[in-house]
Design a protein around this motif. Structure first.
Motif, short mmCIF file in Angstrom:
data_model
loop_
_atom_site.label_atom_id
_atom_site.label_comp_id
_atom_site.label_asym_id
_atom_site.label_seq_id
_atom_site.Cartn_x
_atom_site.Cartn_y
_atom_site.Cartn_z
N ALA A 3 0.83 -1.20 0.00
CA ALA A 3 0.00 0.00 0.00
C ALA A 3 0.86 1.26 0.00
CB ALA A 3 -0.93 -0.01 1.21
N TYR A 4 1.97 1.22 0.76
CA TYR A 4 2.88 2.36 0.78
C TYR A 4 3.51 2.58 -0.60
CZ TYR A 4 2.54 2.16 5.86
OH TYR A 4 2.07 2.17 7.14
N TYR A 5 3.84 1.48 -1.26
CA TYR A 5 4.45 1.60 -2.59
C TYR A 5 3.46 2.21 -3.59
CZ TYR A 5 7.27 0.42 -6.67
OH TYR A 5 8.02 0.48 -7.82
N VAL A 6 2.22 1.78 -3.53
CA VAL A 6 1.20 2.34 -4.44
C VAL A 6 1.00 3.82 -4.17
CG1 VAL A 6 -1.24 2.24 -5.07
CG2 VAL A 6 0.04 0.12 -4.75
N ALA A 7 0.93 4.20 -2.88
CA ALA A 7 0.78 5.62 -2.54
C ALA A 7 1.99 6.43 -3.01
CB ALA A 7 0.58 5.77 -1.03
N LEU A 8 3.19 5.86 -2.82
CA LEU A 8 4.40 6.54 -3.27
C LEU A 8 4.40 6.69 -4.79
CD1 LEU A 8 7.22 7.68 -2.61
CD2 LEU A 8 8.11 5.36 -2.92
N GLY A 127 12.46 -6.91 1.28
CA GLY A 127 12.03 -6.75 -0.10
C GLY A 127 11.22 -5.49 -0.30
N GLY A 128 10.33 -5.18 0.65
CA GLY A 128 9.51 -3.98 0.53
C GLY A 128 10.34 -2.71 0.56
N TRP A 129 11.28 -2.63 1.50
CA TRP A 129 12.12 -1.44 1.58
C TRP A 129 13.02 -1.32 0.36
CZ3 TRP A 129 11.12 2.52 4.37
CH2 TRP A 129 10.45 2.39 5.59
N THR A 130 13.49 -2.44 -0.15
CA THR A 130 14.31 -2.40 -1.36
C THR A 130 13.52 -1.86 -2.54
OG1 THR A 130 15.58 -4.32 -0.57
CG2 THR A 130 15.73 -3.78 -2.92
N MET A 131 12.27 -2.29 -2.66
CA MET A 131 11.42 -1.78 -3.74
C MET A 131 11.18 -0.28 -3.59
SD MET A 131 8.66 -4.93 -3.87
CE MET A 131 7.44 -3.90 -4.67
N LEU A 132 10.97 0.18 -2.34
CA LEU A 132 10.74 1.61 -2.13
C LEU A 132 11.97 2.43 -2.52
CD1 LEU A 132 8.83 1.69 1.29
CD2 LEU A 132 7.92 2.21 -0.97
N VAL A 133 13.16 1.99 -2.11
CA VAL A 133 14.37 2.73 -2.44
C VAL A 133 14.61 2.74 -3.94
CG1 VAL A 133 16.88 2.76 -2.16
CG2 VAL A 133 15.41 2.29 -0.19
N LEU A 134 14.47 1.56 -4.57
CA LEU A 134 14.65 1.50 -6.03
C LEU A 134 13.61 2.36 -6.74
CD1 LEU A 134 15.43 -2.27 -6.71
CD2 LEU A 134 16.97 -0.33 -6.93
N GLY A 135 12.38 2.35 -6.22
CA GLY A 135 11.33 3.16 -6.84
C GLY A 135 11.65 4.64 -6.78
N ILE A 136 12.09 5.12 -5.63
CA ILE A 136 12.42 6.54 -5.49
C ILE A 136 13.58 6.91 -6.40
CG2 ILE A 136 13.28 8.30 -3.89
CD1 ILE A 136 11.75 6.85 -1.66
N ALA A 137 14.63 6.06 -6.43
CA ALA A 137 15.79 6.35 -7.29
C ALA A 137 15.39 6.35 -8.76
CB ALA A 137 16.89 5.32 -7.03
N THR A 138 14.57 5.39 -9.15
CA THR A 138 14.14 5.33 -10.54
C THR A 138 13.27 6.52 -10.90
OG1 THR A 138 14.19 2.91 -10.40
CG2 THR A 138 13.02 3.88 -12.25
#
Length: 465
Positions: A3-8, A127-138
Motif C-alpha cells: 500500500a505504501y508503494y502504491v501511494a508513493l 524486499g519492501g524497503w528495497t522496492m521503495l528505495v529503487l522506486g524513489i531512485a528510478t
C-alpha cells in the motif's frame, strides 16, 4: 508495504507531471514567444509522468514476485526438507506461517514455526524497503530524463500518444486473450468429460445432448446402473428457454413501448425523472428480486391458480420468468431509448413533410432505422436472462423437469452449474466435469442466438444516407 508503494507511486507520478509542466512553462516564458515549441507544457508533464510510471510498475511487479518467492524460501528453510518437497505439506506450512503473522494462530511451543514466521516477515520487510528505495531512485532518474528533454523540437505529445496507443492495444489484446483462454479452458474440460477414458460414468455426446433425464447426483453412486444416461441436457435447455421466453415476453413489449414513449412522446421534464427511476430496476440485486419472487409472486400465482382450479407448483417457471422480466426491462428500455434518440431528426422531418402522422413516422421510419440497436438491446436482455441464477434458484427450484408448462417447477443451465460446483469438488469425476460441458453448450447456444439476430438485422434493417 504494498500500500505504501502504491501511494508513493501515485505521489511521484503527480509530482513528475506538475514539475515537468512547470519547467516547460518556464522554458516557453524564457523564450519570450520567439521560439515555437512542438508540444504544449501539459504534454511534457504527461511524458514525465509516463517516464516515472512505467519503471515503477515494472519494479512493483518483478519485486513482488521475487520478494514473495524469497520470503517463502526463507520461511520453509526452518522446516524439514520433506516439507518443501511435498506440495500438501508445503501449503500447510505456509498457512501456519501466515496465521502466526496475522495473529490468528500461535507458535507457542514450536520454535521452528516462530523462526519461520520471523524469517518470512523479515524477508518481506527487506524486499519492501528495497522496492521503495529503487522506486524513489528510478523516479528521480525518470524526472531528470524527462525534464532534460524539454526543448522546442522535442515531440512530447507524439511520445505520450504512442504510449497511449500501446496501453490501448495491450488492453484490447488482454481482453481478446482472456476470451480465448476462457473458451479453450472450458473446451478442454468438456473434452475430458466426453473423451477421457479414465473417467467413469461419462456419457456420449449424443446421450448428453439428447438425453431426457438430468440427475448428476447419480454419478456419485456406482450401484445405480447406467449412470451415463443421467446427464441429459434437454430438460435444462427446456427450462432455460421457457423462463427466458417468459421474461422476454414481459420485458420486450414493456421496455420497447416505454422507450418509444420516452423518446417520442414524453416531455423533457417527464423524461428527466422517469428514465432514471426506470433504470433503478437494473441496480436491484438479483437476490432481492429472488426473495420477491419466492415470497410474493410465487404464492400469488399459486393462489390464483388454485382459485381457477389449476395445479400450480410452489416454485414455478412463471414466477421466475415474471420477476426476471422485471429485472431486464431497463436493458431493453434504456438501450432502445438511446438508439431511437440517435435516429437523425431529419428523417422525422422528411416523413412529416410527406404527410405522415407521428405514429406512422415511428413505425415506418424511426423503428426501421433503429432496428439494429433495438435487436442488440433485446439480445443483451436475453443473454442476461439466460445467465441469471439467483432468481431461478429461489423461485423456480432445482428440479430438472422436462416440461413446457410454466406452472411447473423447472431449472436452468446456470443453476445446475452453480449446484454442481458448490462446495469441495473432485475435478476427476463426471459429475463435476459436467458443469464445463454445460458451460460450453450454453456458450454455443448464446452464440447461435446472436448469429440469428445478426441475420435478422441484415435482412430487415433500413439504411439511410
Amino acid at each position: 508495504m504494498g500500500a505504501y508503494y502504491v501511494a508513493l507511486t501515485a505521489f511521484l507520478v503527480l509530482a513528475a507531471f506538475f514539475y515537468a509542466r512547470s519547467r516547460a512553462v518556464s522554458a516557453v516564458a524564457a523564450s519570450g514567444g520567439g521560439v515555437s515549441f512542438h508540444s504544449l507544457p501539459a504534454y511534457h508533464g504527461l511524458y514525465a509522468a509516463m517516464c516515472v510510471l512505467i519503471p515503477l510498475l515494472l519494479i512493483f511487479v518483478v519485486g513482488s514476485i521475487l520478494t514473495g518467492k524469497l520470503a517463502v524460501d526463507a520461511g520453509l528453510a526452518h522446516f524439514p526438507a520433506d516439507v518443501a518437497a511435498d506440495a500438501l505439506k508445503r501449503g500447510a506450512a505456509l498457512r501456519e506461517i501466515e496465521n502466526v503473522i496475522s495473529g490468528h494462530g500461535s507458535a507457542a511451543g514450536n520454535d521452528a514455526l516462530q523462526r519461520a514466521a520471523d524469517a518470512y516477515t523479515s524477508m518481506r520487510a527487506i524486499g519492501g524497503w528495497t522496492m521503495l528505495v529503487l522506486g524513489i531512485a528510478t523516479a528521480i532518474g525518470g524526472i531528470a530524463h524527462a525534464t532534460g528533454r524539454i526543448r522546442p523540437d522535442f515531440r512530447a505529445r507524439n511520445n505520450f500518444e504512442r504510449f497511449t496507443q500501446v496501453v490501448l492495444a495491450a488492453s484490447a489484446t488482454i481482453a481478446i486473450l482472456t476470451t480465448i483462454g476462457i473458451v479453450f479452458s472450458v473446451l478442454y474440460e468438456t473434452g475430458r468429460f466426453f473423451f477421457d477414458p479414465a473417467l467413469k460414468g461419462k456419457p456420449t455426446i449424443t446421450q448428453f445432448l439428447f438425453g431426457l433425464e438430468w440427475n448428476p447426483q447419480a454419478a456419485l453412486r456406482a450401484d445405480q446402473g447406467d449412470i451415463a444416461t443421467a446427464f441429459g441436457f434437454v430438460p435444462l435447455l427446456t427450462g432455460t428457454l421457457l423462463i427466458t421466453l417468459i421474461a422476454i415476453a414481459v420485458a420486450g413489449p414493456l421496455g420497447l413501448f416505454s422507450a418509444i414513449y420516452l423518446s417520442e412522446y414524453a416531455t423533457p421534464r417527464f423524461r428527466a425523472w422517469a428514465k432514471p427511476i426506470l433504470e433503478i430496476l437494473a441496480g436491484v440485486p438479483t437476490v432481492v428480486l429472488g426473495f420477491f419472487a419466492a415470497l410474493t409472486v410465487a404464492p400469488l400465482i399459486r393462489g390464483w391458480g388454485e382459485a381457477l382450479g389449476l395445479n400450480v407448483a410452489s416454485e414455478s417457471a412463471l414466477a421466475a420468468g415474471l420477476v426476471m422480466g422485471m429485472m431486464i426491462i431497463p436493458f431493453v428500455s434504456s438501450l432502445s431509448d438511446d438508439v431511437i434518440n440517435a435516429v437523425p431528426q431529419s428523417l422525422r422531418d422528411g416523413a412529416y413533410a410527406l404527410g405522415a402522422t407521428k405514429s406512422e413516422t415511428i413505425k415506418k421510419v424511426v423503428l426501421p432505422a433503429a432496428l439494429p440497436g433495438i435487436v442488440s438491446a433485446f439480445m443483451l436482455a436475453i443473454s442476461r436472462a439466460i445467465g441469471e441464477t439467483m432468481i431461478v434458484v429461489m423461485a423456480a427450484g432445482l428440479a430438472a423437469n422436462l416440461t413446457f408448462n410454466p406452472l411447473d417447477a423447472v431449472t436452468t443451465i446456470t443453476v445446475q452449474i452453480k449446484t454442481i460446483l458448490v462446495g469441495d469438488q473432485e475435478f476427476d469425476s463426471a459429475k463435476t466435469l459436467a458443469a464445463f460441458a454445460l458451460g460450453f453448450v450454453l456458450f454455443f447456444v448464446t452464440l447461435m442466438l446472436n448469429y440469428i439476430a445478426l441475420r435478422v438485422v441484415q435482412k430487415y434493417r433500413e439504411q439511410y444516407d
